[in-house]
Design an enzyme around this catalytic site. Structure first.
Site, PDB file in Angstrom:
ATOM      1  N   ASP B 207       0.860  -1.174   0.000  1.00 14.31           N
ATOM      2  CA  ASP B 207       0.000   0.000   0.000  1.00 14.31           C
ATOM      3  C   ASP B 207       0.903   1.232   0.000  1.00 14.31           C
ATOM      4  OD1 ASP B 207      -1.607   2.144   0.551  1.00 14.31           O
ATOM      5  OD2 ASP B 207      -2.572   1.262   2.319  1.00 14.31           O
ATOM      6  N   GLN B 210       0.738   6.445   1.100  1.00 14.08           N
ATOM      7  CA  GLN B 210       1.462   7.522   1.784  1.00 14.08           C
ATOM      8  C   GLN B 210       2.899   7.641   1.304  1.00 14.08           C
ATOM      9  OE1 GLN B 210       0.158   9.769   3.705  1.00 14.08           O
ATOM     10  NE2 GLN B 210      -1.854   8.827   3.965  1.00 14.08           N
ATOM     11  N   LYS B 233      -3.620  12.179  -3.128  1.00 16.01           N
ATOM     12  CA  LYS B 233      -2.664  12.462  -2.054  1.00 16.01           C
ATOM     13  C   LYS B 233      -1.340  12.972  -2.614  1.00 16.01           C
ATOM     14  CE  LYS B 233      -4.516   8.825   0.908  1.00 16.01           C
ATOM     15  NZ  LYS B 233      -5.269   9.449   2.004  1.00 16.01           N
ATOM     16  N   CYS B 375      -8.828   5.651   9.961  1.00  8.37           N
ATOM     17  CA  CYS B 375      -9.066   4.382   9.258  1.00  8.37           C
ATOM     18  C   CYS B 375      -8.010   3.340   9.588  1.00  8.37           C
ATOM     19  CB  CYS B 375      -9.146   4.584   7.747  1.00  8.37           C
ATOM     20  SG  CYS B 375     -10.477   5.655   7.248  1.00  8.37           S
TER      21      CYS B 375
HETATM   22  C1  LIG Z   1      -2.055   4.163   4.003  1.00  5.98           C
HETATM   23  C2  LIG Z   1      -3.330   4.401   3.265  1.00  5.98           C
HETATM   24  N1  LIG Z   1      -3.874   3.402   2.562  1.00  5.98           N
HETATM   25  C3  LIG Z   1      -5.015   3.553   1.871  1.00  5.98           C
HETATM   26  C4  LIG Z   1      -5.693   4.735   1.870  1.00  5.98           C
HETATM   27  C5  LIG Z   1      -6.961   4.846   1.089  1.00  5.98           C
HETATM   28  O1  LIG Z   1      -6.832   5.761   0.088  1.00  5.98           O
HETATM   29  P1  LIG Z   1      -8.088   6.166  -0.797  1.00  5.98           P
HETATM   30  O2  LIG Z   1      -9.116   6.659   0.172  1.00  5.98           O
HETATM   31  O3  LIG Z   1      -7.596   7.226  -1.697  1.00  5.98           O
HETATM   32  O4  LIG Z   1      -8.534   4.948  -1.502  1.00  5.98           O
HETATM   33  C6  LIG Z   1      -5.171   5.813   2.588  1.00  5.98           C
HETATM   34  C7  LIG Z   1      -5.869   7.108   2.607  1.00  5.98           C
HETATM   35  O5  LIG Z   1      -6.476   7.533   3.546  1.00  5.98           O
HETATM   36  C8  LIG Z   1      -3.968   5.634   3.303  1.00  5.98           C
HETATM   37  O6  LIG Z   1      -3.443   6.631   4.004  1.00  5.98           O
END
Ligand SMILES: Cc1ncc(COP(=O)(O)O)c(C=O)c1O
Lengths: 162, 418
Positions: B207, B210, B233, B375
């Site tokens: 993932d 960030q 982001k 989250c």
């Molecule tokens: C580490 C990480 N993974 C996944 C996501 C999910 O990103 P998105 O909401 O753009 O799908 C985020 C964003 O909040 C995140 O910070």
């Protein structure tokens, strides 16, 4: 900072620092309901005991305890709620809940103005809870203020269901 | 951390003040102290104009049309795909799938690769640092398929606890890993974990939500198998993200969503999926967003990702040091102690003021930080808190923003102690 001072009235901070009816009750006879605010991670646990569940709407809230953690708005709202509902019948608690929610939402359409609010006038019967009126100017915080009330409603529903 | 005073700090490789001039929001909301880029970054004019230009000059539906205009739209989108692929060290842009966001990219891996490869008796490994986007899709699938989910814990220093790594990975088919925690900033040793995962036969789903916006990324160097990230982001528009995966994996994986655009042929008995990347891009894609995403990586490349990373380490170092100096034991900064082990996010606790209350008071001074669980509830449980107050920075932030954050914290302390 007048909006802020309106939000954080002294009585709210007092309930936050010294929450009333904090703790747990044995289940059964008490009922336990849990509520989450997924937005900010607040959690509220409401323990509720009625004197006579078979009395339905006429059953009286004999004891309440509050658990969980959260911001000053959710915690003080829960604390004030707990103080307000002991000794009331379920019907009265439901009426109080309606008034409280009315105070939280009838303003929603006119957040920008300081105009007098139309109809409804929840006022009088809310007592200390009136102090939470400032929350409506901060729409995202309304969920914090109503969390314990929604959780209480679940607890009542459960208590009356069995 | 060495005791370097601010004066001795190396010169900032970026010029945040000049960069801010590229971002209309800062002119339109004078005085704003935006410290929430980990949730979503602001957008430079170059990105906004690229999307406007696309709509004003080049728009039609992509692919499958013979007229010049459709070719222009297709070229715009495919050009963006190539530049975004290159940005993460990928030469073959057909391996880069556009999705709605990183969340959809991770769901694609779970629903396509996962559903085809995981079943009873299997196991996957996740870490305590994961965002829900790299947890819940796997839990949903595990509920259907009955495989096991194992966890790599966090150690007291805010880094992953790798002491039991080989046992945890033993027999696992996948390691789901964040390259940078969106809550406490931890940057795990991705290559070391990838090597360990591969040694036990597991693929790695990284993932990069960030990490990709904040540091140079080369999937060959990281040697991962899947990489998910979001445009919004990293200076790009919302509504688009990407999944990169090795070609042979994508070729073996069944399509995720079905519909137009993703087929080679359809008859009453069934369909033949299209080649890459179309196979995973059912329906009309987010074309203007792809164009904007491409302009965003152009913008970041013009700054240089090494510079972005160096700038952010400096700012992190300044924030940790100056806030500690100012507030001592009144402030708790979660996560690793060394700025170079961290990304540009800082979760903190200030006195006993709840994060939600803290950010409300900070908002009064136009200081935008985010309260909540971000989250990442398993991580919050580990930290033993329901919420943190999170400040995060990016290319347009500087030490002045950190000082204003400090001033606002001070004011909040006064407000709540009356
Ligand atoms: C580490 C990480 N993974 C996944 C996501 C999910 O990103 P998105 O909401 O753009 O799908 C985020 C964003 O909040 C995140 O910070």
């Amino acid at each position: 900072m007048s909006d802020l001072e309106d939000l954080y009235r002294e009585i709210i901070l007092d309930h936050y620092r010294s929450p009333r009816n904090r703790g747990e009750l044995e289940t059964p006879p008490a009922h336990r309901a849990e509520g989450f605010n997924p937005l900010c991670g607040d959690e509220i646990v409401v323990y509720l005991e009625l004197d006579d569940e078979s009395a339905g709407e006429d059953a009286v809230v004999s004891q309440v305890r509050i658990g969980g953690q959260g911001c000053s708005i959710s915690q003080s709202s829960a604390s004030m709620m707990s103080a307000a509902i002991v000794g009331k019948t379920v019907a009265e608690v439901e009426e109080l809940t309606r008034s409280f929610k009315a105070m939280m939402s009838i303003h929603e359409g006119e957040l920008d103005g300081d105009e007098a609010m139309p109809s409804g006038q929840p006022g009088e019967s809310l007592g200390d809870l009136e102090a939470l009126r400032g929350v409506v100017k901060f729409p995202v915080r309304i969920k914090c203020a109503t969390l314990s009330w929604n959780t209480l409603a679940e607890g009542i529903e459960e208590a009356l269901a069995d | 951390m060495a005791d370097i005073s601010v004066k001795d700090a190396p010169a900032d490789p970026l010029s945040p003040e000049e960069i801010r001039a590229d971002f209309p929001l800062f002119a339109n909301r004078e005085g704003i102290v935006f410290l929430d880029s980990a949730a979503s970054s602001q957008k430079p004019i170059q990105v906004i104009e690229a999307m406007d230009h696309y709509y004003a000059f080049d728009h039609s539906n992509v692919h499958r049309a013979a007229y010049d205009l459709a070719e222009a739209a297709t070229n715009d989108m495919e050009g963006a795909r190539q530049r975004i692929a290159r940005f993460i060290g990928v030469a073959d842009s057909a391996e880069l799938i556009f999705t709605k966001n990183a969340t959809e990219a991770l769901n694609l891996v779970a629903r396509s690769w996962g559903a085809a490869n995981l079943g009873e008796g299997d196991a996957i490994v996740l870490t305590q640092l994961e965002h829900h986007a790299n947890i819940v899709p796997w839990q949903q699938l595990a509920a259907e398929k009955g495989f096991e989910i194992r966890w790599i814990d966090l150690a007291d220093d805010g880094m992953l606890d790798l002491s039991d790594l080989d046992r945890i990975l033993d027999g696992a088919k996948l390691l789901g890993l964040t390259a940078m925690s969106n809550v406490i900033g931890t940057i795990p040793p991705v290559r070391l974990l990838t090597d360990a995962a591969h040694a036990s036969g597991a693929l790695v789903c990284l993932d990069g939500c960030q990490s990709v916006p904040h540091m140079p990324t080369d999937v060959k160097e990281l040697d991962v198998d899947f990489l998910a990230f979001s445009s919004h982001k990293m200076c790009g528009p919302t509504g688009i993200g990407a999944l990169w995966a090795r070609r042979h994996l994508l070729e073996d994986m069944p399509p995720f969503l079905g519909g137009g655009g993703m087929i080679l042929d359809v008859n009453r008995d069934g369909f033949i999926p299209a080649g890459l990347p179309s196979k995973f891009e059912a329906g009309t894609p987010a074309i203007a967003e792809a164009v904007g995403f491409g302009a965003a990586v152009d913008y970041l490349e013009s700054l240089g990702m090494d510079n972005v990373r160096a700038h952010e380490i400096q700012l992190t170092s300044y924030a940790m040091r100056s806030l500690k100096e100012r507030f001592g034991s009144d402030i708790t900064i979660h996560g690793p102690a060394e700025p170079d082990q961290r990304g540009a996010v800082m979760s903190m606790a200030y006195r006993d003021i709840h994060p939600h209350d803290l950010s409300q008071v900070l908002n009064q001074r136009q200081v935008c930080i985010r309260p909540g669980h971000h989250c990442a509830k398993p991580l919050m449980r580990y930290l033993g808190v329901g919420a943190t107050a999170r400040a995060s920075w990016y290319i347009y932030n500087d030490t002045n923003d950190i000082d204003l954050l400090g001033d606002a914290l001070e004011a909040a302390g006064e407000f709540f102690s009356i």
